[in-house]
Design an enzyme around this catalytic site. Structure first.
Site, PDB file in Angstrom:
ATOM      1  N   ASP A   1       0.851  -1.192   0.000  1.00  0.00           N
ATOM      2  CA  ASP A   1       0.000   0.000   0.000  1.00  0.00           C
ATOM      3  C   ASP A   1       0.882   1.235   0.000  1.00  0.00           C
ATOM      4  OD1 ASP A   1      -2.132   1.788   0.262  1.00  0.00           O
ATOM      5  OD2 ASP A   1      -2.141   1.616   2.460  1.00  0.00           O
TER       6      ASP A   1
ATOM      7  N   ASP B   1      -6.384   2.895  -2.417  1.00  0.00           N
ATOM      8  CA  ASP B   1      -6.533   2.483  -1.021  1.00  0.00           C
ATOM      9  C   ASP B   1      -7.993   2.525  -0.581  1.00  0.00           C
ATOM     10  OD1 ASP B   1      -6.502   5.272  -1.309  1.00  0.00           O
ATOM     11  OD2 ASP B   1      -5.610   5.600   0.667  1.00  0.00           O
TER      12      ASP B   1
END
Length: 256
Positions: free
Chosen positions: A6, A109
């Site tokens: 991420d 995200d």
């Protein structure tokens, strides 16, 4: 073994998932000026210290909100693991629909967060992500991202205050006992932290009202536990929510 990556505006998080749990989570600064070799050396060191072989990883999933870093991280992952990286976008997860004007503008995200809560709860939900930006992503019980509210995160707000006021000191992000600050540090804490407390409550209640009153709230992000008085607003505070969404996406893509 699955590796979830991420890439955020402040940090890049690497998570290794095996045997039903996150066995290792590593965090590195997101530095757009750094090369592929910089991130490769960091990840190689983490794997070496954990005693894990690159060959053990058969699935790699990437979300990134830093366009300059995306190709750098993609190239690094491809070189180290020799598998095709699943890069999250609006069409990556077939069970999720996105009801906003420009789906490609939605952060990867936030897509991962939505996938996580739709699989976990199957009900209307707003995901509050306390990161560099503070985001509120509303997901319907039918698996549809209805929209997002975005504002500066806690640290971003504090940095903006310091950058534009010469005499204000840096202060710890600690909830004050009173909204009436007796000194400069308490005054900033009262304004930022108590102000954000009211802001978060107000937006959650507004979203819940627009959803007909049926909408749970879930918190995630590195700063999700700072404002203790918000805990009752959430059914869960899960800092691994984004990683879990990436995991679910990776598993689904592999099924197909």
């Amino acid at each position: 073994m699955l590796l979830a990556v991420d890439v955020g505006n402040t940090d890049t998080v690497f998570g290794l998932y095996q045997m039903g749990a996150w066995s290792h989570i590593w965090r590195e600064r997101s530095l757009s000026q750094e090369s592929e070799s910089h991130y490769a050396s960091k990840l190689m060191l983490h794997f070496l210290e954990a005693g894990i072989s690159f060959d053990a990883v058969n699935t790699v999933v990437l979300s990134s909100v830093v366009p300059d870093l995306t190709p750098v991280i993609q190239k690094m992952l491809r070189s180290l693991f020799q598998v095709e990286t699943i890069t999250v976008g609006p069409n990556t997860y077939p069970g999720l629909s996105i009801a906003i004007d420009h789906p490609h503008e939605l952060g990867a995200d936030l897509i991962a967060n939505a996938v996580a809560v739709m699989n976990r709860y199957q009900q209307n939900c707003v995901v509050v992500d306390f990161g560099t930006a503070l985001t509120f992503t509303t997901v319907s019980k039918n698996g549809e991202i209805l929209g997002v509210a975005i504002l500066p995160g806690l640290v971003t707000a504090v940095k903006a205050l310091f950058a534009n006021t010469a005499q204000l000191p840096e202060v710890p992000l600690k909830l004050p006992e009173s909204a009436i600050g007796k000194n400069t540090v308490q005054s900033i804490q009262a304004g930022i932290l108590l102000g954000y407390e009211g802001l978060v409550k107000s937006l959650i209640h507004r979203i819940r009202s627009e959803m007909g009153g049926e909408c749970i709230a879930v918190a995630t992000g590195g700063l999700s536990s700072i404002i203790d008085t918000l805990r009752d607003e959430f059914v869960e505070i899960d800092r691994k929510l984004t990683l879990d969404g990436l995991r679910i996406i990776g598993e689904k893509v592999n099924e197909n």
